[in-house]
Design a protein around this motif. Structure first.
Motif, PDB file in Angstrom:
ATOM      1  N   GLU A  35       0.832  -1.210   0.000  1.00 55.28           N
ATOM      2  CA  GLU A  35       0.000   0.000   0.000  1.00 55.28           C
ATOM      3  C   GLU A  35       0.866   1.258   0.000  1.00 55.28           C
ATOM      4  O   GLU A  35       0.586   2.219  -0.726  1.00 55.28           O
ATOM      5  N   ALA A  36       1.915   1.249   0.808  1.00 54.94           N
ATOM      6  CA  ALA A  36       2.814   2.395   0.874  1.00 54.94           C
ATOM      7  C   ALA A  36       3.515   2.610  -0.463  1.00 54.94           C
ATOM      8  O   ALA A  36       3.648   3.750  -0.931  1.00 54.94           O
ATOM      9  N   ALA A  37       3.953   1.525  -1.092  1.00 57.27           N
ATOM     10  CA  ALA A  37       4.629   1.619  -2.390  1.00 57.27           C
ATOM     11  C   ALA A  37       3.719   2.291  -3.411  1.00 57.27           C
ATOM     12  O   ALA A  37       4.162   3.194  -4.147  1.00 57.27           O
ATOM     13  N   LYS A  38       2.475   1.883  -3.445  1.00 56.71           N
ATOM     14  CA  LYS A  38       1.521   2.453  -4.393  1.00 56.71           C
ATOM     15  C   LYS A  38       1.347   3.953  -4.142  1.00 56.71           C
ATOM     16  O   LYS A  38       1.380   4.750  -5.074  1.00 56.71           O
ATOM     17  N   ARG A  39       1.179   4.330  -2.888  1.00 53.62           N
ATOM     18  CA  ARG A  39       0.999   5.762  -2.554  1.00 53.62           C
ATOM     19  C   ARG A  39       2.249   6.579  -2.848  1.00 53.62           C
ATOM     20  O   ARG A  39       2.162   7.730  -3.269  1.00 53.62           O
ATOM     21  N   MET A  40       3.431   5.985  -2.617  1.00 58.44           N
ATOM     22  CA  MET A  40       4.681   6.728  -2.799  1.00 58.44           C
ATOM     23  C   MET A  40       5.188   6.704  -4.238  1.00 58.44           C
ATOM     24  O   MET A  40       6.114   7.417  -4.576  1.00 58.44           O
ATOM     25  N   GLY A  41       4.585   5.858  -5.067  1.00 56.99           N
ATOM     26  CA  GLY A  41       5.000   5.805  -6.465  1.00 56.99           C
ATOM     27  C   GLY A  41       6.316   5.072  -6.688  1.00 56.99           C
ATOM     28  O   GLY A  41       7.059   5.386  -7.621  1.00 56.99           O
ATOM     29  N   ILE A  42       6.595   4.105  -5.817  1.00 56.25           N
ATOM     30  CA  ILE A  42       7.790   3.273  -5.976  1.00 56.25           C
ATOM     31  C   ILE A  42       7.369   1.810  -5.863  1.00 56.25           C
ATOM     32  O   ILE A  42       6.230   1.521  -5.520  1.00 56.25           O
ATOM     33  N   THR A  43       8.281   0.904  -6.145  1.00 54.88           N
ATOM     34  CA  THR A  43       7.944  -0.520  -6.082  1.00 54.88           C
ATOM     35  C   THR A  43       7.995  -1.031  -4.645  1.00 54.88           C
ATOM     36  O   THR A  43       8.699  -0.467  -3.793  1.00 54.88           O
ATOM     37  N   GLN A  44       7.272  -2.119  -4.390  1.00 52.70           N
ATOM     38  CA  GLN A  44       7.303  -2.734  -3.066  1.00 52.70           C
ATOM     39  C   GLN A  44       8.702  -3.201  -2.692  1.00 52.70           C
ATOM     40  O   GLN A  44       9.112  -3.017  -1.539  1.00 52.70           O
ATOM     41  N   PRO A  45       9.487  -3.771  -3.626  1.00 53.26           N
ATOM     42  CA  PRO A  45      10.857  -4.150  -3.254  1.00 53.26           C
ATOM     43  C   PRO A  45      11.706  -2.949  -2.797  1.00 53.26           C
ATOM     44  O   PRO A  45      12.534  -3.091  -1.902  1.00 53.26           O
ATOM     45  N   LYS A  46      11.455  -1.762  -3.372  1.00 55.52           N
ATOM     46  CA  LYS A  46      12.192  -0.574  -2.915  1.00 55.52           C
ATOM     47  C   LYS A  46      11.763  -0.184  -1.500  1.00 55.52           C
ATOM     48  O   LYS A  46      12.582   0.230  -0.691  1.00 55.52           O
ATOM     49  N   VAL A  47      10.470  -0.337  -1.207  1.00 56.22           N
ATOM     50  CA  VAL A  47       9.988  -0.056   0.154  1.00 56.22           C
ATOM     51  C   VAL A  47      10.614  -1.067   1.114  1.00 56.22           C
ATOM     52  O   VAL A  47      11.095  -0.690   2.185  1.00 56.22           O
ATOM     53  N   SER A  48      10.637  -2.321   0.730  1.00 55.32           N
ATOM     54  CA  SER A  48      11.229  -3.361   1.564  1.00 55.32           C
ATOM     55  C   SER A  48      12.703  -3.045   1.838  1.00 55.32           C
ATOM     56  O   SER A  48      13.163  -3.123   2.983  1.00 55.32           O
ATOM     57  N   GLY A  49      13.432  -2.676   0.800  1.00 56.95           N
ATOM     58  CA  GLY A  49      14.841  -2.308   0.970  1.00 56.95           C
ATOM     59  C   GLY A  49      14.998  -1.125   1.904  1.00 56.95           C
ATOM     60  O   GLY A  49      15.863  -1.112   2.784  1.00 56.95           O
ATOM     61  N   MET A  50      14.131  -0.132   1.731  1.00 55.99           N
ATOM     62  CA  MET A  50      14.178   1.063   2.579  1.00 55.99           C
ATOM     63  C   MET A  50      13.969   0.682   4.045  1.00 55.99           C
ATOM     64  O   MET A  50      14.665   1.178   4.926  1.00 55.99           O
ATOM     65  N   MET A  51      13.042  -0.228   4.304  1.00 57.07           N
ATOM     66  CA  MET A  51      12.757  -0.650   5.672  1.00 57.07           C
ATOM     67  C   MET A  51      13.930  -1.415   6.283  1.00 57.07           C
ATOM     68  O   MET A  51      14.093  -1.455   7.495  1.00 57.07           O
ATOM     69  N   ARG A  52      14.770  -1.994   5.436  1.00 52.41           N
ATOM     70  CA  ARG A  52      15.959  -2.721   5.906  1.00 52.41           C
ATOM     71  C   ARG A  52      17.207  -1.835   5.902  1.00 52.41           C
ATOM     72  O   ARG A  52      18.304  -2.306   6.164  1.00 52.41           O
TER      73      ARG A  52
ATOM     74  N   ASN B 179      19.687   3.652  -3.456  1.00 58.33           N
ATOM     75  CA  ASN B 179      19.139   3.844  -4.794  1.00 58.33           C
ATOM     76  C   ASN B 179      18.028   4.892  -4.840  1.00 58.33           C
ATOM     77  O   ASN B 179      17.420   5.096  -5.878  1.00 58.33           O
ATOM     78  N   LEU B 180      17.753   5.565  -3.718  1.00 57.95           N
ATOM     79  CA  LEU B 180      16.735   6.603  -3.658  1.00 57.95           C
ATOM     80  C   LEU B 180      17.389   7.937  -3.296  1.00 57.95           C
ATOM     81  O   LEU B 180      18.123   8.031  -2.311  1.00 57.95           O
ATOM     82  N   SER B 181      17.110   8.959  -4.086  1.00 57.26           N
ATOM     83  CA  SER B 181      17.684  10.280  -3.832  1.00 57.26           C
ATOM     84  C   SER B 181      16.959  10.972  -2.680  1.00 57.26           C
ATOM     85  O   SER B 181      15.849  10.578  -2.297  1.00 57.26           O
ATOM     86  N   GLU B 182      17.581  12.013  -2.144  1.00 61.33           N
ATOM     87  CA  GLU B 182      16.929  12.813  -1.111  1.00 61.33           C
ATOM     88  C   GLU B 182      15.614  13.361  -1.642  1.00 61.33           C
ATOM     89  O   GLU B 182      14.604  13.358  -0.939  1.00 61.33           O
ATOM     90  N   ARG B 183      15.631  13.820  -2.882  1.00 60.81           N
ATOM     91  CA  ARG B 183      14.424  14.391  -3.495  1.00 60.81           C
ATOM     92  C   ARG B 183      13.310  13.347  -3.578  1.00 60.81           C
ATOM     93  O   ARG B 183      12.147  13.637  -3.308  1.00 60.81           O
ATOM     94  N   LYS B 184      13.653  12.114  -3.961  1.00 64.10           N
ATOM     95  CA  LYS B 184      12.647  11.057  -4.068  1.00 64.10           C
ATOM     96  C   LYS B 184      12.083  10.713  -2.692  1.00 64.10           C
ATOM     97  O   LYS B 184      10.884  10.497  -2.538  1.00 64.10           O
ATOM     98  N   LEU B 185      12.938  10.687  -1.677  1.00 62.17           N
ATOM     99  CA  LEU B 185      12.466  10.406  -0.317  1.00 62.17           C
ATOM    100  C   LEU B 185      11.519  11.504   0.164  1.00 62.17           C
ATOM    101  O   LEU B 185      10.507  11.225   0.812  1.00 62.17           O
ATOM    102  N   MET B 186      11.815  12.757  -0.174  1.00 64.06           N
ATOM    103  CA  MET B 186      10.920  13.853   0.188  1.00 64.06           C
ATOM    104  C   MET B 186       9.593  13.708  -0.559  1.00 64.06           C
ATOM    105  O   MET B 186       8.521  13.930   0.015  1.00 64.06           O
ATOM    106  N   ASP B 187       9.664  13.303  -1.826  1.00 63.30           N
ATOM    107  CA  ASP B 187       8.458  13.069  -2.611  1.00 63.30           C
ATOM    108  C   ASP B 187       7.614  11.960  -1.962  1.00 63.30           C
ATOM    109  O   ASP B 187       6.391  12.067  -1.890  1.00 63.30           O
ATOM    110  N   CYS B 188       8.267  10.913  -1.495  1.00 69.35           N
ATOM    111  CA  CYS B 188       7.556   9.817  -0.819  1.00 69.35           C
ATOM    112  C   CYS B 188       6.796  10.341   0.394  1.00 69.35           C
ATOM    113  O   CYS B 188       5.626   9.989   0.616  1.00 69.35           O
TER     114      CYS B 188
END
Length: 111
Positions: free
Chosen positions: A53-70, A75-84
């Motif tokens: 659900e978070a991936a869909k709202r943030m406009g990124i893939t679930q594997p990227k969300v999983s990686g972020m949680m770990r 692979n995510l810029s400061e700008r992309k994290l702010m966008d999330c």
């Protein structure tokens, strides 16, 4: 940095940026990105979102969300994290003012 002995062990006070203390390149950028990821985790928890659900709202893939949680967010810029964060319903405010020291620094403050 300040050093002292505690129970015979030399202890050194950190600078407030563990990445700089470890001598990593781009320490300031890593500190900011870590702060943004912490806020994203808090937002996901408070909204009760699954990674999918978070991936869909943030406009990124679930594997990227999983990686972020770990802790893998290289692979995510400061700008992309702010966008999330904004896609999760959070405002981001950037404030610029003269530094107290000769060299300024970045600070991420959460409400």
């Amino acid at each position: 940095m300040k050093k002292r002995l505690i129970d015979g062990i030399e202890v050194q006070q950190g600078s407030g940026n563990v990445y700089a203390d470890l001598g990593l390149p781009d320490a300031e950028k890593l500190k900011i990105k870590t702060g943004l990821v912490i806020e994203i985790r808090k937002a996901m928890r408070s909204l009760g979102l699954t990674q999918q659900e978070a991936a869909k709202r943030m406009g990124i893939t679930q594997p990227k969300v999983s990686g972020m949680m770990r802790g893998d967010f290289a692979n995510l810029s400061e700008r992309k994290l702010m966008d999330c964060l904004t896609r999760l319903g959070y405002d981001i405010e950037i404030s610029v003012r003269p530094a107290k020291a000769a060299l300024g620094h970045l600070v991420l403050a959460s409400a």
